[in-house]
Write an enzyme that holds these catalytic residues in place. Structure first.
Site, mmCIF file in Angstrom:
data_model
loop_
_atom_site.group_PDB
_atom_site.id
_atom_site.type_symbol
_atom_site.label_atom_id
_atom_site.label_comp_id
_atom_site.label_asym_id
_atom_site.label_seq_id
_atom_site.Cartn_x
_atom_site.Cartn_y
_atom_site.Cartn_z
ATOM 1 N N ASP A 111 0.870 -1.175 0.000
ATOM 2 C CA ASP A 111 0.000 0.000 0.000
ATOM 3 C C ASP A 111 0.906 1.224 0.000
ATOM 4 O OD1 ASP A 111 -2.332 1.646 0.349
ATOM 5 O OD2 ASP A 111 -1.854 1.801 2.471
ATOM 6 N N SER A 112 0.297 2.382 -0.226
ATOM 7 C CA SER A 112 1.068 3.624 -0.157
ATOM 8 C C SER A 112 1.486 3.934 1.285
ATOM 9 C CB SER A 112 0.217 4.767 -0.712
ATOM 10 O OG SER A 112 -1.002 4.827 -0.006
ATOM 11 N N CYS A 165 -4.264 -1.243 -2.002
ATOM 12 C CA CYS A 165 -4.383 0.207 -2.193
ATOM 13 C C CYS A 165 -5.271 0.434 -3.410
ATOM 14 C CB CYS A 165 -2.990 0.795 -2.446
ATOM 15 S SG CYS A 165 -2.998 2.552 -2.852
ATOM 16 N N GLU A 179 -4.617 9.948 8.803
ATOM 17 C CA GLU A 179 -3.182 9.877 9.151
ATOM 18 C C GLU A 179 -2.859 10.734 10.371
ATOM 19 O OE1 GLU A 179 -0.303 8.845 6.651
ATOM 20 O OE2 GLU A 179 -1.765 7.403 5.908
ATOM 21 N N CYS A 206 -11.231 3.574 -0.764
ATOM 22 C CA CYS A 206 -9.879 3.948 -0.335
ATOM 23 C C CYS A 206 -9.640 3.206 0.971
ATOM 24 C CB CYS A 206 -9.795 5.455 -0.108
ATOM 25 S SG CYS A 206 -8.253 5.971 0.679
ATOM 26 N N HIS A 227 -8.125 3.843 3.568
ATOM 27 C CA HIS A 227 -8.221 4.609 4.816
ATOM 28 C C HIS A 227 -9.672 4.799 5.272
ATOM 29 C CE1 HIS A 227 -4.115 5.762 3.889
ATOM 30 N NE2 HIS A 227 -4.018 6.449 5.012
#
Ligand code: DGL
Length: 256
Positions: A3-4, A66, A143, A176, A178
């Site tokens: 993933d990023s 991702c 984040e 996404c 997240h």
């Protein structure tokens, strides 16, 4: 899996819940996150580097945890590599098809994912009407651990207010990795089904992955900050050892 950054850990958690006897190597490119606001070319370059690193760890398959990479680079990785490469877009669509009754589905994701139309094309091929919206601020909010705060609630309202009037939509795909972490904030604002690739990723890999062997989980990140450690623990629910790998090493591996 790669993933990023840390978002893909939501997918890892679903996979680990279903498979307790599989060795998993997770790579998060925390030094270069976010990918979702970058160009397709850059996302492809980073994806190739991460995939080469995982191959150097002798993996039998690669799961792109991702959405931005799955939407923009999966075909390139599938053509380039000899191991199966699975993305998360199909899984998200599968979950939505299972639950939507009105056949009108919303998709939210990063700018790179929404711009690629990967979700919209797949849904429309199944005769689903779609409404897509990029929500670029959601990733930094997660984040920064601003989940369930005034800021996350304002951002949800800002991006998702259109869905209030789109009455036929009964399901939104959290496109996404997240976004499942913002589920509570979104649920507070909208009374709607929320699905993500986490809900059906296991069925996307069950033909390939066998639940036999050891159960190691190795975590590599390209930048190990306090934030990385904290988010890993928050998402996985316990502490793990983290290994660091530099972006330069990744780039060199891809060139070799
Ligand atoms: N993990 C990415 C995704 O699922 C989001 C974070 C990023 O923008 O890199 O699209």
């Amino acid at each position: 899996m790669f993933d990023s950054g840390v978002g893909g850990l939501t997918v890892l958690k679903s996979v680990r819940n279903a498979y307790d006897k599989v060795d998993i190597v997770y790579l998060g490119d925390t030094a270069r996150v976010p990918y979702g606001i970058k160009s397709k070319e850059t996302i492809i370059t980073y994806a190739k580097e991460s995939a080469q690193f995982l191959l150097s760890q002798n993996v039998d398959m690669i799961l792109i945890a991702c959405n931005s990479v799955s939407a923009n680079a999966i075909d390139i990785l599938q053509n380039m590599l000899d191991v199966p490469v699975i993305g998360v877009i199909d899984a998200g669509v599968k979950a939505a098809l299972k639950i939507s009754k009105t056949k009108h589905v919303g998709v939210i994701g990063t700018t790179a994912t929404i711009k690629s139309k990967a979700y919209q094309d797949l849904l429309e091929a199944s005769n689903i009407k779609t409404y897509a919206k990029a929500c670029p601020l959601f990733v930094p909010i997660v984040e920064e651990m601003l989940i369930n705060t005034d800021i996350s609630k304002k951002a949800v309202e800002f991006y998702l207010r259109d869905f209030k009037s789109l009455k036929q939509i009964d399901t939104i795909i959290l496109g996404c990795t997240h976004y499942p972490l913002l589920e509570e904030d979104i649920k507070d604002f909208l009374d709607i089904n929320l699905v993500s690739s986490c809900d059906s990723i296991v069925s996307s890999i069950e033909d390939i992955v066998k639940n036999e062997g050891d159960s190691t989980t190795e975590f590599y990140f390209t930048d190990v900050s306090e934030n990385t450690t904290m988010l890993l623990e928050y998402i996985m629910g316990k502490k793990y050892d983290i290994k660091s790998i530099s972006v330069e090493t990744l780039s060199n591996l891809a060139k070799a």
